[in-house]
Design an enzyme around this catalytic site. Structure first.
Site, PDB file in Angstrom:
ATOM      1  CG  ASP A 117       3.966  12.610   5.019  1.00 34.28           C
ATOM      2  OD1 ASP A 117       4.055  12.316   6.350  1.00 34.28           O
ATOM      3  OD2 ASP A 117       4.864  13.252   4.495  1.00 34.28           O
ATOM      4  CB  CYS A 124      28.490  24.760  33.269  1.00 37.82           C
ATOM      5  SG  CYS A 124      29.450  23.426  32.725  1.00 37.82           S
ATOM      6  CE  LYS A 184       9.186   6.847   6.206  1.00 38.70           C
ATOM      7  NZ  LYS A 184       9.593   7.123   7.482  1.00 38.70           N
ATOM      8  CB  CYS A 189      29.809  19.139  29.366  1.00 34.98           C
ATOM      9  SG  CYS A 189      29.825  19.918  31.027  1.00 34.98           S
ATOM     10  CE1 TYR A 247      -3.338   2.504   8.785  1.00 37.69           C
ATOM     11  CE2 TYR A 247      -3.492   4.529   7.792  1.00 37.69           C
ATOM     12  CZ  TYR A 247      -3.213   3.947   8.704  1.00 37.69           C
ATOM     13  OH  TYR A 247      -2.878   4.692  10.085  1.00 37.69           O
ATOM     14  CB  CYS A 263      26.671  21.024  33.237  1.00 34.96           C
ATOM     15  SG  CYS A 263      26.294  21.966  31.456  1.00 34.96           S
ATOM     16  CB  CYS A 290      30.773  22.912  29.330  1.00 35.61           C
ATOM     17  SG  CYS A 290      29.029  23.187  29.040  1.00 35.61           S
ATOM     18  CE  LYS A 316       4.820   4.834   7.211  1.00 33.48           C
ATOM     19  NZ  LYS A 316       4.790   6.286   7.678  1.00 33.48           N
ATOM     20  CD  GLU A 375      -2.482  -0.952   2.835  1.00 32.72           C
ATOM     21  OE1 GLU A 375      -2.367  -0.205   3.576  1.00 32.72           O
ATOM     22  OE2 GLU A 375      -3.136  -2.120   3.157  1.00 32.72           O
TER      23      GLU A 375
HETATM   24  S1  IVH Z   1      -0.555   0.156   8.733  1.00 34.75           S
HETATM   25  C1  IVH Z   1       0.327  -1.366  13.059  1.00 34.75           C
HETATM   26  N1  IVH Z   1      -0.826   1.498   6.291  1.00 34.75           N
HETATM   27  O1  IVH Z   1       2.245   5.136   9.100  1.00 34.75           O
HETATM   28  C2  IVH Z   1       0.618  -0.790  11.587  1.00 34.75           C
HETATM   29  N2  IVH Z   1      -0.116   2.488   8.074  1.00 34.75           N
HETATM   30  O2  IVH Z   1       4.552   4.506  10.740  1.00 34.75           O
HETATM   31  C3  IVH Z   1      -0.277   0.126  11.347  1.00 34.75           C
HETATM   32  N3  IVH Z   1       0.299   4.955   7.637  1.00 34.75           N
HETATM   33  O3  IVH Z   1       0.499   5.371  12.320  1.00 34.75           O
HETATM   34  C4  IVH Z   1      -0.322   1.039  10.248  1.00 34.75           C
HETATM   35  N4  IVH Z   1      -0.199   4.659   5.390  1.00 34.75           N
HETATM   36  O4  IVH Z   1      -0.489   6.624  10.393  1.00 34.75           O
HETATM   37  C5  IVH Z   1      -0.394   1.679   7.602  1.00 34.75           C
HETATM   38  N5  IVH Z   1      -1.141   2.189   4.304  1.00 34.75           N
HETATM   39  C6  IVH Z   1      -0.627   2.375   5.491  1.00 34.75           C
HETATM   40  C7  IVH Z   1      -0.422   3.789   5.841  1.00 34.75           C
HETATM   41  C8  IVH Z   1       0.064   3.746   7.483  1.00 34.75           C
HETATM   42  C9  IVH Z   1       0.187   5.679   6.619  1.00 34.75           C
HETATM   43  C10 IVH Z   1       0.750   5.619   8.773  1.00 34.75           C
HETATM   44  C11 IVH Z   1      -0.022   5.401  10.066  1.00 34.75           C
HETATM   45  C12 IVH Z   1       0.836   4.885  11.129  1.00 34.75           C
HETATM   46  C13 IVH Z   1       2.169   5.269  10.413  1.00 34.75           C
HETATM   47  C14 IVH Z   1       3.307   4.175  11.034  1.00 34.75           C
END
Ligand code: IVH
Length: 680
Positions: free
Chosen positions: A129, A425, A328, A440, A240, A445, A422, A127, A125
């Site tokens: 943001d 301090c 990532k 330090c 998700y 400190c 330092c 991810k 899936e």
């Molecule tokens: S599954 C137990 N699926 O990533 C795992 N998370 O780093 C549950 N996120 O807090 C996460 N897209 O906010 C999952 N397709 C996706 C996601 C996703 C974004 C975020 C989510 C989570 C964070 C974890």
């Protein structure tokens, strides 16, 4: 009123009621077709007309109002503060991978754990943001929405979430589809890139500050006490996953996603399943290209074991599930000028050189500082003041300098030397042979002390609400505290006399400090700030020992015998307890009323399988601490009262859960009774 009139008016009312019902149903259905199926039946103008009509009728007939009405999208009366709520199942985070071999290793780990040699079937899936949220549906109705918070407890943002048009207020009913009694569904709230730019332009035009990136804009919009503001923000959501789901079974994650979609939840159309690990790697490359054409930000790909049975077999660690990993994307890079190097002193006395940069936008975030780690790093990269440097930002990580653009050097750049004293301090600094860090040597400190206290009060530790960085600085600068143990002997007058502190905030702070006195062993250990003992290691240690004395008496070998504790960590723990001043501070904590709650202490009074619901404000502990203790004793904490609830613990100003408990004749107990049950 004559009989005839009465009959007439009842007839009108029922007509009106029918009309309202019809409008609501139609609006719900159009929403679903538009957002989930991407296949609208009516024009936007037609939808707006229906919505306006419904608003008009509801305004004229307040008795017909309903919390599920699509008109809830416009927001409700502002809140004073956010309530918090415990998630039935913690909202964990994800392990990260940064290259193909991290992912291959993950796949091998999964197979090893499952003792399987065949290919594993995954779901991949994008991810998102954004901001993670959990929505609870009871008997098909959205009743509570909360933020992830610290994973265990989050903030209740129901009215805000209801304003997001693509969030179903009611689960879509279909004849062949079962409606779960309780469904906790999880997803990511975000703002699209174009909408983000437009929102920021509007803010700048109105003389307001711009949001740094779409994620901050989404988070800021969700955390509004006035839901009308949230309603005005272009928030979106993709779902998700789930938390607890009652009376519904599904065999795979993919099947779950399909089910969610039929129930009316918007699922990202880019999700792929089933997919092998090799296919997932190829898909990652495809997605890395595609991400720049998407209308929203993604920061990687999430790979999940598809079979629910295998997910359960793999289980979770304290931080993350073993059945998923986030792959990532490469960090975003930019060049800028390094204007100056400042040296900061951390909690353990380490001097960290920090680069002050000419502000630059890196992937949507303005960056003006970057860590330079240590002296060796600066030397290795030959970083000089005045250099043009390449910097990178990867997710939440602090930006760092990748390298110097040598072709831009003029010769006027200045070399950096680590100070011999330092910067805070003035004590001599020391660099141990073989270590990169310069320290330090003065443990008194003020910079170290400030950082230790900030750590002590931080979320994963004592979690003292209202004790911000500025306040800690004042307390130390004025000589009011010389260790974190002193926090527990601060009085109201002293606090109220500080800058930016009124009587009310001083009172709140005293209360927060007071309620933090009772603490789980894991948090206590983490709060001490022992080098290399993060939240995870603290939990491992707390699981092993039944008293602090027992832990203090251990040797480095003893610690190394614990799975997950390596030699560096072990040495660090032993070293910490060898220092007299640390033992003195610990003794002062106890003298000032701090009480550690050990797992075994509560286990003797086993609450095995008992289900608790907490409501209202507790006095001697936060709800999170209460939850931890109940769980340590084998009990469970749920956030809604049902016939399965064994006890409702009512604190001060309990909410509707108390009423519900009385209705269902569930036993209601106070905090003292809870402590008695816990045997502490
Ligand atoms: S599954 C137990 N699926 O990533 C795992 N998370 O780093 C549950 N996120 O807090 C996460 N897209 O906010 C999952 N397709 C996706 C996601 C996703 C974004 C975020 C989510 C989570 C964070 C974890």
């Amino acid at each position: 009123m004559q009989d005839g009139d009465e009959i007439m008016s009842t007839a009108c009312e029922s007509n009106l009621k029918e009309k309202v019902e019809k409008l609501r149903n139609a609006l719900h259905r159009h929403n679903y077709r538009y957002y989930v199926l991407d296949d609208p039946e009516v024009s936007d103008a037609e939808y707006d007309r229906m919505m306006q009509e419904l608003i008009r009728i509801e305004e004229a007939h307040p008795e017909l109002a309903s919390p599920d009405s699509p008109t809830a999208r416009v927001g409700a009366a502002p809140l004073e503060k956010f309530e918090t709520i415990a998630h039935t199942i913690p909202m964990l985070s994800l392990d990260n991978g940064f290259n193909d071999s991290d992912i291959i290793e993950f796949d091998q780990r999964v197979k090893r754990n499952l003792k399987i040699s065949d290919d594993i079937s995954y779901t991949a899936e994008p991810k998102m943001d954004g901001v993670a949220v959990e929505l609870v549906y009871e008997n098909g109705r959205l009743t509570t929405a909360s933020t992830r918070g610290d994973g265990v407890t989050g903030e209740v943002i129901t009215t805000n979430v209801k304003t997001i048009t693509m969030v179903p207020l009611l689960i879509q009913r279909q004849r062949t589809l079962h409606l779960p009694r309780r469904l906790e569904v999880r997803g990511e709230v975000f703002i699209g890139i174009a909408e983000f730019k437009k929102l920021n332009q509007e803010r700048i035009d109105a003389g307001l500050s711009a949001f740094a990136n779409p994620r901050n804009a989404a988070a800021g919009s969700l955390r509004q006490l006035d839901s009308k503001i949230t309603a005005s923000r272009p928030l979106e959501i993709f779902f998700y996953g789930v938390g607890q789901v009652e009376d519904t079974v599904f065999e795979s994650h993919w099947e779950l996603l399909q089910l969610l979609k039929r129930w009316g939840f918007r699922i990202n159309p880019l999700i792929r399943s089933p997919i092998t690990i090799q296919e997932a790697l190829a898909y990652y490359r495809e997605l890395s290209q595609k991400r720049h054409q998407l209308s929203y930000d993604i920061d990687g790909m999430v790979i999940k074991v598809d079979s629910i049975q295998l997910q359960q077999q793999l289980g979770v660690t304290t931080r993350s599930p073993r059945w998923a990993i986030a792959y990532k994307f490469q960090a975003v890079q930019e060049t800028t000028v390094l204007e100056k190097i400042e040296v900061q002193v951390g909690r353990t006395g380490v001097l960290t050189p920090v680069a002050h940069l000419k502000p630059v936008n890196v992937g949507g975030v303005t960056v003006s500082r970057a860590t330079l780690h240590n002296e060796d790093e600066i030397e290795k990269k030959d970083i000089r003041i005045g250099d043009t440097v390449l910097i990178q930002r990867a997710g939440d990580v602090i930006p760092e300098v990748v390298n110097v653009i040598m072709s831009k050097r003029s010769g006027a750049e200045k070399k950096f030397t680590m100070p011999q004293a330092c910067p805070v301090c003035g004590s001599p600094v020391n660099r141990i042979k073989g270590e990169a860090a310069t320290r330090c040597i003065n443990s008194a400190c003020s910079a170290q002390l400030k950082e230790r206290i900030k750590h002590f009060a931080s979320k994963g530790a004592y979690d003292i609400d209202g004790l911000g960085d500025k306040l800690v600085d004042q307390l130390v600068d004025k000589g009011l505290v010389s260790s974190f143990a002193d926090l527990f002997s601060l009085d109201l007058e002293t606090l109220a006399a500080l800058e930016r502190m009124g009587k009310k905030s001083a009172e709140n702070l005293i209360d927060a400090i007071e309620s933090g006195k009772r603490i789980s062993f894991a948090r206590f250990l983490y709060a001490l700030g022992i080098r290399h003992v993060g939240e995870h290691v603290a939990v491992l240690l707390a699981d092993q020992f039944t008293s602090l004395e027992q832990l203090i008496g251990c040797t480095s070998e003893d610690f190394r015998a614990i799975e997950g504790v390596g030699p560096v960590v072990a040495e660090s723990i032993v070293g910490f307890f060898k220092q007299k001043q640390n033992l003195t501070i610990i003794r002062r904590l106890f003298d000032n009323g701090v009480k550690i709650v050990f797992k075994t202490q509560v286990k003797t009074n086993s609450l095995d399988g008992k289900v608790f619901v907490l409501t209202g404000t507790l006095q001697s502990m936060t709800r999170r601490q209460a939850k931890e203790m109940i769980e340590a004793a084998g009990g469970k904490v749920s956030n809604s009262v049902s016939r399965n609830t064994d006890y409702v613990v009512a604190g001060e100003s309990p909410g509707s859960k108390l009423t519900k408990a009385q209705e269902l004749e569930v036993q209601v107990i106070d905090e003292a009774a809870l402590l008695e049950l816990l045997g502490s």
